[in-house]
Scaffold this motif. Sequence first.
Motif, short mmCIF file in Angstrom:
data_model
loop_
_atom_site.label_atom_id
_atom_site.label_comp_id
_atom_site.label_asym_id
_atom_site.label_seq_id
_atom_site.Cartn_x
_atom_site.Cartn_y
_atom_site.Cartn_z
N MET A 1 -17.11 92.05 49.80
CA MET A 1 -16.75 91.36 48.55
C MET A 1 -15.99 90.07 48.88
N SER A 2 -16.29 88.99 48.19
CA SER A 2 -15.67 87.70 48.45
C SER A 2 -14.19 87.73 48.07
N LYS A 3 -13.41 86.98 48.82
CA LYS A 3 -12.00 86.82 48.51
C LYS A 3 -11.87 86.08 47.18
N LYS A 4 -10.98 86.55 46.30
CA LYS A 4 -10.76 85.91 45.01
C LYS A 4 -9.60 84.91 45.14
N VAL A 5 -9.88 83.65 44.86
CA VAL A 5 -8.88 82.60 44.97
C VAL A 5 -8.66 81.96 43.60
N GLY A 6 -7.45 82.00 43.12
CA GLY A 6 -7.13 81.42 41.81
C GLY A 6 -6.87 79.93 41.90
N ILE A 7 -7.26 79.21 40.86
CA ILE A 7 -6.98 77.78 40.74
C ILE A 7 -6.44 77.49 39.35
N GLN A 8 -5.71 76.40 39.24
CA GLN A 8 -5.32 75.90 37.91
C GLN A 8 -6.41 74.93 37.49
N GLY A 9 -6.99 75.17 36.32
CA GLY A 9 -8.10 74.34 35.88
C GLY A 9 -9.42 75.06 36.09
N ILE A 10 -10.51 74.30 36.02
CA ILE A 10 -11.84 74.88 36.14
C ILE A 10 -12.58 74.23 37.31
N LYS A 11 -13.79 74.69 37.56
CA LYS A 11 -14.59 74.14 38.64
C LYS A 11 -14.82 72.65 38.40
N GLY A 12 -14.68 71.89 39.46
CA GLY A 12 -14.74 70.44 39.35
C GLY A 12 -13.38 69.79 39.33
N SER A 13 -12.33 70.61 39.17
CA SER A 13 -10.95 70.08 39.20
C SER A 13 -10.55 69.83 40.64
N PHE A 14 -9.42 69.16 40.83
CA PHE A 14 -8.94 68.89 42.18
C PHE A 14 -8.54 70.18 42.88
N PHE A 35 -0.36 77.05 35.26
CA PHE A 35 0.22 77.47 36.53
C PHE A 35 0.92 78.83 36.38
N HIS A 36 1.48 79.08 35.21
CA HIS A 36 2.14 80.36 34.97
C HIS A 36 1.14 81.51 35.08
N GLU A 37 0.00 81.35 34.47
CA GLU A 37 -1.05 82.38 34.55
C GLU A 37 -1.54 82.53 35.99
N LEU A 38 -1.67 81.42 36.69
CA LEU A 38 -2.10 81.43 38.09
C LEU A 38 -1.16 82.29 38.93
N ALA A 39 0.15 82.08 38.78
CA ALA A 39 1.14 82.84 39.53
C ALA A 39 1.16 84.30 39.12
N GLU A 40 1.08 84.54 37.83
CA GLU A 40 1.13 85.91 37.30
C GLU A 40 -0.04 86.75 37.80
N LYS A 41 -1.24 86.19 37.79
CA LYS A 41 -2.43 86.94 38.22
C LYS A 41 -2.40 87.21 39.72
N LEU A 42 -1.85 86.28 40.50
CA LEU A 42 -1.73 86.51 41.93
C LEU A 42 -0.70 87.60 42.20
N ALA A 43 0.43 87.55 41.52
CA ALA A 43 1.49 88.54 41.73
C ALA A 43 1.03 89.95 41.36
N ASN A 45 -1.97 91.01 41.79
CA ASN A 45 -3.10 91.30 42.68
C ASN A 45 -4.46 91.25 42.00
N GLU A 46 -4.54 90.49 40.90
CA GLU A 46 -5.84 90.26 40.27
C GLU A 46 -6.63 89.20 41.04
N THR A 47 -5.93 88.40 41.83
CA THR A 47 -6.56 87.51 42.80
C THR A 47 -5.92 87.77 44.16
N ASN A 48 -6.61 87.39 45.23
CA ASN A 48 -6.10 87.61 46.58
C ASN A 48 -5.18 86.48 47.05
N GLU A 49 -5.56 85.25 46.69
CA GLU A 49 -4.78 84.07 47.04
C GLU A 49 -4.89 83.06 45.90
N ALA A 50 -4.12 81.99 45.99
CA ALA A 50 -4.15 80.96 44.94
C ALA A 50 -3.85 79.60 45.55
#
Length: 275
Positions: A1-14, A35-43, A45-50
Amino acid sequence: MSKKVGIQGIKGSFHHLVVMDYYPNEVAVVEHMSFHELAEKLASNETNEAVMAIENSIAGSILPNYALIDEYNLSVIGEHYTPVNMNLMAVEGQEIKDIKKVFSHPMALLQCKEFFKKHPHIKLIEDADTAEAAKRISEEGKLKVAAVASPAAASMYGLEILAREIHTIKSNATRFLVLGTEMQKPNGEKLDKASLKFDLSSDRGSLVSVLNILRDSYLDMTKIQSLPIIDEPWKYSFFVDVTFERTQDFEKAIDVLKIMTEDLKILGIYKNKLS
């Protein structure tokens, strides 16, 4: 299974571009609109990294993100610097003189203020994300509106670039942190940079004493940022980045800092991308 990496924004963002540059293998990109949601989901463990933007060479630090890393006990496991490349884009068949409104992230608009001074007929409107603004304009097929975003966003969402590289400072770059929930392990790679957070007493010269310890331990401080402690008026937490040649020098400094500071926390030890 692919590693889940969180980003702020959508595909095409920086943030998405950083993921594509940083990870050698394909990963599953998980989009977050804050960014709050990004940190919360990583903490949780809904994503592996961010990936999280932390500072821009022109606009400065993104202060709330330091607090999020501390609040959610996230670990810095890497960093990445990416050049800023802002472009004005809209539905095909228009010219700049046709555009009445431009949507983009406030940081992006700030970085392009000199360009828009030459086009005073355009109203600038702050948005949540550069790529999301481009996607919305494309999906709605709106005329007389444009977005400021990356060339990748224009290509991905079928928009025409009306003006390329409109950011004021051409050497502009943004530093991103790669975050996890556990401290980075060397795995054969030299880890020569660390991010620290500490509180100090209000005694005169306490910060100078800490900086002297870093110097005397052969650590090079590359960044210092202070944030007020919410429930203790006129008291501050300090976030510091240091680089070092020898791990033992860093460990020696930490042993002394544990005595001299209050609430010392190692936020991460990782590879210095500018070395």
